[in-house]
Design a protein around this motif. Sequence first.
Motif, PDB file in Angstrom:
ATOM      1  N   LEU A  64      42.987  39.708  38.310  1.00 27.85           N
ATOM      2  CA  LEU A  64      42.124  38.529  38.148  1.00 27.85           C
ATOM      3  C   LEU A  64      42.238  37.928  36.745  1.00 27.85           C
ATOM      4  N   GLY A 117      41.714  31.001  44.332  1.00 27.27           N
ATOM      5  CA  GLY A 117      40.480  31.761  44.477  1.00 27.27           C
ATOM      6  C   GLY A 117      40.581  32.923  45.448  1.00 27.27           C
ATOM      7  N   THR A 120      39.368  36.281  43.754  1.00 31.73           N
ATOM      8  CA  THR A 120      37.919  36.158  43.611  1.00 31.73           C
ATOM      9  C   THR A 120      37.216  36.458  44.932  1.00 31.73           C
ATOM     10  N   ILE A 463      32.514  38.596  38.624  1.00 32.03           N
ATOM     11  CA  ILE A 463      33.658  37.768  38.204  1.00 32.03           C
ATOM     12  C   ILE A 463      33.768  37.709  36.661  1.00 32.03           C
TER      13      ILE A 463
END
Length: 556
Positions: A64, A117, A120, A463
């Motif tokens: 990420l 994304g 995520t 996140i």
Amino acid sequence: MEIEEGHSRIHERIENGAYAGSLAMVESEQDIALEDTDRIQGRSALVNNVKAASSLAGAIRSTLGPKGLDKMLVEADGSAIVTNDGVTVLETAKVEHPTARLLIDASSSQDRAARDGTTTTVILVAELLQNALELVRMGVHPSVIVNGYDLAVNESIGELERVAEVADRPQKSQVVGTSLQGKGDSSLCNLLATLAMEAAEALVDQEGGDDLERLRVKRLQVRQGSSMDSSLVNGLMLLKSRVDMATPASSDGGVIAIVDGGLENKKLEINASIEVEDTGVLQGFHDRAIENLQASVGHLKSLGVDLLIARDGVSDEAIPLLSKAGIVAYRRFERKDMELLSKITGASSVRDVLSLKESDTGVFSRRSEESIGEVKHTLIEGSMGGGMTLVVRGSSPAVREESIRIFNDAIGVAFRLNRSPEILPGGGAIQAHLARFLRSYALKQSGREQLAIEAYAAAMESIPRILAENGGRDPVDVILSLAADQQEMGPWIGFNLDEGRNSDMKEAGVLEPLFVVRHALSGSTEAAISVLRIDDVLWAKTDPSTPDWKGEEFED
Ligand code: ADP
Ligand code: MG
């Protein structure tokens, strides 16, 4: 493993048990392949499902963000791919567990709908489930959690829309840039992002669905040159030259006809034999065939056709007839290329030449042929625009395919951003803001749903926490300072990984499309809820009132 600055890559072999099958992976206690899924009931089903989700998320969490690590995936045959892309990691792995599959489906759906994304999304599903499990252990029924998560996602989406702002042109570029962070060499990413923006802008007025960015921009690989020489040309470019080199190599435009067939004699069936009794019969066949071709070419000429595109062959007998009629022809076109050409010239393709009507013809504005290296390429531009070719250069197929992957991601975001231009702050800012927002919303709720909304808020914080971790920073410090700074300066303050401190994400240019963030939220919540519902069904089957803690194997 230490984090290196800049664009040097760190290759991390995934040794997580989430992978089995074609990938050479080391078995571990986290192995999620469950043989006895059918027999698992009650709480232990949820425990196992959460474990599966967490182990999958664990495999990709280190990718990420811009400082994320690359994963090297080793296939059974020894070939390897190196990627920083969560969805690539997941789609390449063979995963058996139904919950793990559900997560992979959620990330693929994110990829299809929003093109970014994906990591995520998987992280959020796992966090939502983990927090749900904790509540279940405290005695909260899964259906209460489902209700709370439902309330939380709806409130969150409303808040996203309130915070979002419409991007201007430079901000759109920054959004595309943010989405490419960590995906490759930065100057190559910049070039491809610029080309993707140009292509997306040329498609703004075109009608059609989200697949326009795929259908209207051909990706053409050219061996010569380096990847930094890649370019975008208007029109259709392809590796092909005209059937008759005696006809002109270029033209300033004219009438085009597209035939979804060929201009050749019908071949005799392979096994058919004809007995030729006198030589005149054979000559008769031949003459009639030539007459047919002449009729076709005459028909094209009567419609004023200058350029003929055929999907099938153009026979040797037809070539001189066409050339004499002043028609330049190309044969063996791929259907995809025909469709693109049809869009940019307004021509509709017909089954055979004789059924062509004037209204089926279109207009091209330029045609040229060019040798790149030793190979002939043709470029045809249409009068209607709305179609382009990305000429992807580079010395090896691997280099060119990497460029295409980066371009695909870039245009996916750029194209959608022109249709939905609202943006949000990146760098974990929007999730940190949602966490604070949801905690105050939770206070207004009564009962146990309040706990579920707080659990949802905590999941949002994963996140910024993981971004901080991957940037080598202390996640708790980052979360606390983000909350404090946002309290004072608002939701656009995020954690800037380039500077290693909090800053205004608009100034830093770390921006994300609303559609990416919104889809990641709704997709991950939906996936988490469906796992909770599975558990609910199983629970109801055994005893609706008492949780079955037998077989609990979470603390291993
Ligand atoms: P995903 O597959 O979910 O898109 P990425 O690996 O692309 O995962 O990481 C995206 C995350 O990285 C987003 O939350 C984005 O805001 C964040 N990000 C990108 N660039 C920066 C940066 N310079 N500073 C902080 N966060 C960043
Ligand atoms: Mg991304």
